[in-house]
Design an enzyme around this catalytic site. Structure first.
Site, PDB file in Angstrom:
ATOM      1  N   CYS A  95       0.807  -1.226   0.000  1.00  0.00           N
ATOM      2  CA  CYS A  95       0.000   0.000   0.000  1.00  0.00           C
ATOM      3  C   CYS A  95       0.834   1.267   0.000  1.00  0.00           C
ATOM      4  O   CYS A  95       0.596   2.183  -0.779  1.00  0.00           O
ATOM      5  CB  CYS A  95      -0.942   0.010   1.207  1.00  0.00           C
ATOM      6  N   HIS A  96       1.802   1.344   0.905  1.00  0.00           N
ATOM      7  CA  HIS A  96       2.548   2.591   1.077  1.00  0.00           C
ATOM      8  C   HIS A  96       4.049   2.418   0.941  1.00  0.00           C
ATOM      9  O   HIS A  96       4.802   3.363   1.124  1.00  0.00           O
ATOM     10  CB  HIS A  96       2.198   3.227   2.433  1.00  0.00           C
ATOM     11  N   GLY A  97       4.512   1.203   0.672  1.00  0.00           N
ATOM     12  CA  GLY A  97       5.921   0.980   0.371  1.00  0.00           C
ATOM     13  C   GLY A  97       6.857   0.788   1.544  1.00  0.00           C
ATOM     14  O   GLY A  97       8.073   0.794   1.352  1.00  0.00           O
TER      15      GLY A  97
END
Length: 180
Positions: free
Chosen positions: A139-141
């Site tokens: 999702c956000h790395g």
């Protein structure tokens, strides 16, 4: 004769009173039972809070198995010797939430990493990176190393470690039990 009749009547009355009290008490108990049983935890809740025994036999080095305990995803990763070495030589000052590998795994069984399978940033389930390089949050790395420590944000905490204890044979682990 009249006195005998009165005594029999009195005995009948006492018997009927006792029988009525007994039936009344049974009725109250029957009516109260559903209420009392509804106040306790249901079978699913009791089962979810119980410790979970997981067999580690047959889990190959480099393989991760997933289990659900208390409604949470638990990742059990069998680390390769290369993954253990990489986790041990990681520069602690470069980590976002510094923690030694030895604090995250059992000294007796360092090949087993047991973590909750949720990114602490937003609760996403991280995916294994190819080649045994840890995990990455889709999702956000956020990135996590082979010890579950965050190496790149936005996550600011390591993957959580649930309470667990290895059985003496080392072939199974109990999730939800404290290491002795």
């Amino acid at each position: 004769m009249e006195d005998n009749k009165d005594r029999i009547q009195e005995q009948r009355r006492e018997c009927l009173c006792k029988l009525t009290k007994f039936v009344g008490a049974a009725g109250v108990a029957t009516a109260a039972w559903p209420l009392i049983s509804a106040l306790g935890p249901d079978e699913k809740t009791v089962g979810e809070s119980a410790p979970l025994d997981v067999s580690l036999a047959g889990v190959a080095a480099g393989q991760t198995i997933r289990r659900i305990w208390q409604g949470k995803l638990i990742l059990i990763h069998h680390r390769t010797p290369e993954e253990i070495a990489a986790a041990r030589r990681a520069d602690g000052s470069a980590l976002i939430a510094p923690q030694a590998d030895s604090e995250r795994v059992s000294a007796q069984y360092p090949q087993w990493l047991i973590v909750q399978g949720y990114c602490p940033h937003a609760g996403c389930v991280p995916n294994a990176r190819p080649g045994g390089q840890g995990w990455i949050c889709p999702c956000h790395g956020s990135e996590f190393d082979t010890s579950g420590r965050v190496t790149r944000g936005p996550a600011t905490a390591n993957l959580a470690i649930p309470d667990h204890a290895f059985h003496p044979d080392g072939l199974s682990v109990r999730i939800g039990a404290k290491e002795a």
